[in-house]
Design a protein around this motif. Structure first.
Motif, PDB file in Angstrom:
ATOM      1  N   ALA A 159       0.867  -1.184   0.000  1.00  0.00           N
ATOM      2  CA  ALA A 159       0.000   0.000   0.000  1.00  0.00           C
ATOM      3  C   ALA A 159       0.895   1.223   0.000  1.00  0.00           C
ATOM      4  O   ALA A 159       2.073   1.150   0.391  1.00  0.00           O
ATOM      5  CB  ALA A 159      -0.914   0.022   1.221  1.00  0.00           C
ATOM      6  N   GLY A 160       0.331   2.331  -0.438  1.00  0.00           N
ATOM      7  CA  GLY A 160       1.127   3.554  -0.427  1.00  0.00           C
ATOM      8  C   GLY A 160       0.333   4.744  -0.906  1.00  0.00           C
ATOM      9  O   GLY A 160      -0.869   4.651  -1.193  1.00  0.00           O
ATOM     10  N   TYR A 161       1.018   5.846  -0.970  1.00  0.00           N
ATOM     11  CA  TYR A 161       0.425   7.043  -1.559  1.00  0.00           C
ATOM     12  C   TYR A 161       1.538   7.895  -2.137  1.00  0.00           C
ATOM     13  O   TYR A 161       2.723   7.704  -1.814  1.00  0.00           O
ATOM     14  CB  TYR A 161      -0.398   7.840  -0.526  1.00  0.00           C
ATOM     15  N   CYS A 162       1.127   8.826  -3.000  1.00  0.00           N
ATOM     16  CA  CYS A 162       2.063   9.822  -3.493  1.00  0.00           C
ATOM     17  C   CYS A 162       1.422  11.164  -3.203  1.00  0.00           C
ATOM     18  O   CYS A 162       0.272  11.392  -3.600  1.00  0.00           O
ATOM     19  CB  CYS A 162       2.296   9.632  -4.987  1.00  0.00           C
ATOM     20  N   VAL A 163       2.118  12.028  -2.491  1.00  0.00           N
ATOM     21  CA  VAL A 163       1.564  13.342  -2.173  1.00  0.00           C
ATOM     22  C   VAL A 163       2.202  14.391  -3.081  1.00  0.00           C
ATOM     23  O   VAL A 163       3.422  14.409  -3.271  1.00  0.00           O
ATOM     24  CB  VAL A 163       1.694  13.660  -0.653  1.00  0.00           C
ATOM     25  N   TYR A 164       1.322  15.194  -3.728  1.00  0.00           N
ATOM     26  CA  TYR A 164       1.786  16.263  -4.614  1.00  0.00           C
ATOM     27  C   TYR A 164       1.718  17.561  -3.820  1.00  0.00           C
ATOM     28  O   TYR A 164       0.673  18.204  -3.746  1.00  0.00           O
ATOM     29  CB  TYR A 164       0.917  16.326  -5.873  1.00  0.00           C
ATOM     30  N   GLY A 165       2.827  17.884  -3.177  1.00  0.00           N
ATOM     31  CA  GLY A 165       2.905  19.069  -2.341  1.00  0.00           C
ATOM     32  C   GLY A 165       4.112  19.885  -2.752  1.00  0.00           C
ATOM     33  O   GLY A 165       4.552  19.798  -3.900  1.00  0.00           O
ATOM     34  N   PRO A 166       4.679  20.660  -1.839  1.00  0.00           N
ATOM     35  CA  PRO A 166       5.920  21.381  -2.150  1.00  0.00           C
ATOM     36  C   PRO A 166       6.957  20.427  -2.734  1.00  0.00           C
ATOM     37  O   PRO A 166       7.722  20.788  -3.631  1.00  0.00           O
ATOM     38  CB  PRO A 166       6.365  21.930  -0.792  1.00  0.00           C
ATOM     39  N   GLN A 167       6.981  19.186  -2.226  1.00  0.00           N
ATOM     40  CA  GLN A 167       7.722  18.123  -2.898  1.00  0.00           C
ATOM     41  C   GLN A 167       6.730  17.038  -3.303  1.00  0.00           C
ATOM     42  O   GLN A 167       5.654  16.945  -2.724  1.00  0.00           O
ATOM     43  CB  GLN A 167       8.761  17.471  -1.960  1.00  0.00           C
ATOM     44  N   THR A 168       7.112  16.217  -4.269  1.00  0.00           N
ATOM     45  CA  THR A 168       6.317  15.031  -4.590  1.00  0.00           C
ATOM     46  C   THR A 168       6.968  13.858  -3.881  1.00  0.00           C
ATOM     47  O   THR A 168       8.136  13.544  -4.128  1.00  0.00           O
ATOM     48  CB  THR A 168       6.258  14.820  -6.118  1.00  0.00           C
ATOM     49  N   THR A 169       6.219  13.241  -2.961  1.00  0.00           N
ATOM     50  CA  THR A 169       6.777  12.190  -2.116  1.00  0.00           C
ATOM     51  C   THR A 169       5.956  10.914  -2.247  1.00  0.00           C
ATOM     52  O   THR A 169       4.731  10.946  -2.120  1.00  0.00           O
ATOM     53  CB  THR A 169       6.787  12.648  -0.644  1.00  0.00           C
ATOM     54  N   LEU A 170       6.644   9.810  -2.473  1.00  0.00           N
ATOM     55  CA  LEU A 170       6.003   8.506  -2.571  1.00  0.00           C
ATOM     56  C   LEU A 170       6.286   7.740  -1.281  1.00  0.00           C
ATOM     57  O   LEU A 170       7.437   7.634  -0.857  1.00  0.00           O
ATOM     58  CB  LEU A 170       6.575   7.736  -3.771  1.00  0.00           C
ATOM     59  N   VAL A 171       5.235   7.241  -0.663  1.00  0.00           N
ATOM     60  CA  VAL A 171       5.372   6.525   0.615  1.00  0.00           C
ATOM     61  C   VAL A 171       4.826   5.123   0.410  1.00  0.00           C
ATOM     62  O   VAL A 171       3.759   4.940  -0.176  1.00  0.00           O
ATOM     63  CB  VAL A 171       4.606   7.286   1.727  1.00  0.00           C
ATOM     64  N   LEU A 172       5.585   4.129   0.887  1.00  0.00           N
ATOM     65  CA  LEU A 172       5.292   2.748   0.500  1.00  0.00           C
ATOM     66  C   LEU A 172       5.477   1.789   1.659  1.00  0.00           C
ATOM     67  O   LEU A 172       6.393   1.936   2.472  1.00  0.00           O
ATOM     68  CB  LEU A 172       6.268   2.370  -0.629  1.00  0.00           C
ATOM     69  N   THR A 173       4.601   0.765   1.716  1.00  0.00           N
ATOM     70  CA  THR A 173       4.870  -0.384   2.576  1.00  0.00           C
ATOM     71  C   THR A 173       4.576  -1.672   1.815  1.00  0.00           C
ATOM     72  O   THR A 173       3.619  -1.727   1.035  1.00  0.00           O
ATOM     73  CB  THR A 173       4.068  -0.363   3.898  1.00  0.00           C
ATOM     74  N   VAL A 174       5.417  -2.673   2.036  1.00  0.00           N
ATOM     75  CA  VAL A 174       5.117  -4.024   1.539  1.00  0.00           C
ATOM     76  C   VAL A 174       4.997  -4.958   2.747  1.00  0.00           C
ATOM     77  O   VAL A 174       5.106  -6.172   2.624  1.00  0.00           O
ATOM     78  CB  VAL A 174       6.188  -4.555   0.545  1.00  0.00           C
ATOM     79  N   GLY A 175       4.798  -4.358   3.914  1.00  0.00           N
ATOM     80  CA  GLY A 175       4.599  -5.141   5.129  1.00  0.00           C
ATOM     81  C   GLY A 175       5.856  -5.312   5.957  1.00  0.00           C
ATOM     82  O   GLY A 175       5.892  -6.103   6.899  1.00  0.00           O
ATOM     83  N   SER A 176       6.912  -4.591   5.606  1.00  0.00           N
ATOM     84  CA  SER A 176       8.113  -4.644   6.439  1.00  0.00           C
ATOM     85  C   SER A 176       8.611  -3.211   6.669  1.00  0.00           C
ATOM     86  O   SER A 176       9.691  -2.844   6.253  1.00  0.00           O
ATOM     87  CB  SER A 176       9.187  -5.512   5.794  1.00  0.00           C
ATOM     88  N   GLY A 177       7.761  -2.417   7.295  1.00  0.00           N
ATOM     89  CA  GLY A 177       8.093  -1.030   7.586  1.00  0.00           C
ATOM     90  C   GLY A 177       7.604  -0.095   6.493  1.00  0.00           C
ATOM     91  O   GLY A 177       6.993  -0.521   5.508  1.00  0.00           O
ATOM     92  N   VAL A 178       7.888   1.190   6.698  1.00  0.00           N
ATOM     93  CA  VAL A 178       7.438   2.218   5.757  1.00  0.00           C
ATOM     94  C   VAL A 178       8.642   3.007   5.261  1.00  0.00           C
ATOM     95  O   VAL A 178       9.513   3.377   6.055  1.00  0.00           O
ATOM     96  CB  VAL A 178       6.429   3.181   6.441  1.00  0.00           C
ATOM     97  N   VAL A 179       8.673   3.241   3.955  1.00  0.00           N
ATOM     98  CA  VAL A 179       9.779   4.006   3.359  1.00  0.00           C
ATOM     99  C   VAL A 179       9.217   5.175   2.549  1.00  0.00           C
ATOM    100  O   VAL A 179       8.104   5.106   2.041  1.00  0.00           O
ATOM    101  CB  VAL A 179      10.666   3.118   2.454  1.00  0.00           C
ATOM    102  N   MET A 180      10.033   6.232   2.457  1.00  0.00           N
ATOM    103  CA  MET A 180       9.624   7.418   1.690  1.00  0.00           C
ATOM    104  C   MET A 180      10.644   7.731   0.610  1.00  0.00           C
ATOM    105  O   MET A 180      11.852   7.639   0.856  1.00  0.00           O
ATOM    106  CB  MET A 180       9.553   8.650   2.606  1.00  0.00           C
TER     107      MET A 180
END
Ligand code: AHG
Ligand code: MN
Ligand code: MN
Length: 336
Positions: A159-180
């Motif tokens: 699961a994840g999301y991509c936020v279009y803000g001052p920066q474009t940031t992709l946040v992701l998990t595959v079930g072993s923590g969260v990475v940006m």
């Protein structure tokens, strides 16, 4: 110089070290990331790209679609159809599931998305985003149906999301923590910028649409009431409030510095459990929040334990810093 780790390299190395990102899932994540880059370009163009304003249509939930809701949906569908990694897709902006057409090979994954979250913020240049959830198609079934999608959130493969803000940031998990990952616009690549996202267990910041206060149920009234009392009240601390009005941006803030987010049931539409959608808003966010050490409930139960009965069903949401979500959930349980 610090070494830049691209999304591709991260995914390849994770698979090599932990075997948790098989090639179809890697392709899926890369394709979604590529689609998000395209959406980011349209979002950035704004008025110059003629992408602002209403599309003049309504989605299945009876909400007016913005041009960018429709564009983002099309970008995600087009990008994901041909790769052979998916069996079908479901979206906030489509009444029914979209099965991968016969001319392409079918894969084992199901992709759900809110193509553009925070639609009311598009035209006013405030952060918006794309939210996605990945499920595995149940084995032994021929064809794909809505039923295949109706799996509890705990079964998400990613699961994840991509936020279009001052920066474009992709946040992701595959079930072993969260990475940006932050989008490097010159290179056109997502670069790893946080490899272990952790939500602090305690917080003094809440996010809720206060204009709905008079419609809330007693436990939410009590919780927010006590936050507002501050230091001299039951909670013994002063709280701050933030409400962007894009779930993706409010959750992003919580992943970055903690906080509690509520979109509770309210009496305006008493038969609806809440405003937000379980399968492509609440579940992916709950997965990310839990993987970052936080908690996500509907007031009574863990969101990821809920058995969905409809693709577009709604749910009440309380998520974020663990100890604070626990307080809200205790208030609901004591009241029921
Ligand atoms: P969407 O734009 O995908 O329909 O979702 C909007 C959601 C969510 O992003 C946000 O938290 C909430 O609606 C805001 O609702 P209010 O109108 O109550 O602020
Ligand atoms: Mn949304
Ligand atoms: Mn949306």
């Amino acid at each position: 110089m610090t070494q830049h780790i691209s999304l591709t390299r991260y995914l390849v190395e994770q698979q090599r070290e932990h075997g948790n990102i098989p090639s179809q899932l890697r392709l899926l994540i890369e394709v979604v990331a590529r689609a998000c880059k395209r959406i980011a370009i349209s979002v950035n163009k704004g008025a110059l790209g003629e992408v602002l304003g209403s599309a003049g249509t309504e989605n299945v939930q009876g909400e007016v679609q913005k041009k960018l809701d429709v564009i983002s949906n099309e970008v995600l569908i087009e990008a994901n159809e041909w790769g052979g990694h998916l069996a079908a897709m479901a979206s906030e902006e489509m009444d029914d599931i979209h099965v991968v057409p016969n001319r392409y090979p079918q894969g084992e994954y199901l992709l759900l998305f809110d193509p553009l979250d925070g639609s009311s913020n598009i035209d006013v240049n405030v952060s918006i985003g794309t939210i996605f959830s990945v499920l595995t198609k149940p084995e032994g079934q021929i064809g794909v149906s809505d039923q295949d999608f109706l799996q509890a959130g705990q079964r998400q493969a990613a699961a994840g999301y991509c936020v279009y803000g001052p920066q474009t940031t992709l946040v992701l998990t595959v079930g072993s923590g969260v990475v940006m990952f932050t989008l490097d616009r010159e290179q056109g690549t997502f670069v790893l910028t946080n490899d272990n996202v952790q939500i602090p267990a305690d917080t003094k910041e809440f996010a809720v649409n206060m204009s709905n206060q008079r419609h809330w149920a007693a436990p939410v009234q009590r919780y927010i009431g006590e936050c507002l009392e501050g230091k001299s009240g039951a909670r013994g601390k002063d709280f701050n409030m933030r409400w962007v009005g894009s779930m993706v941006a409010d959750v992003h803030r919580i992943l970055c510095r903690g906080g509690v987010f509520l979109y509770p049931w309210d009496s305006r539409e008493p038969t609806k459990p809440g405003k937000l959608r379980l399968m492509y808003e609440a579940n992916p966010m709950a997965f990310l929040v839990e993987q970052a050490g936080g908690m996500a409930t509907n007031g009574l139960e863990r969101i990821m334990d809920l058995q969905p009965t409809q693709l577009h069903e709604r749910v009440s949401v309380v998520l974020g810093s663990r100890n604070e979500v626990q307080v809200v959930t205790d208030y609901h349980r004591n009241a029921s």
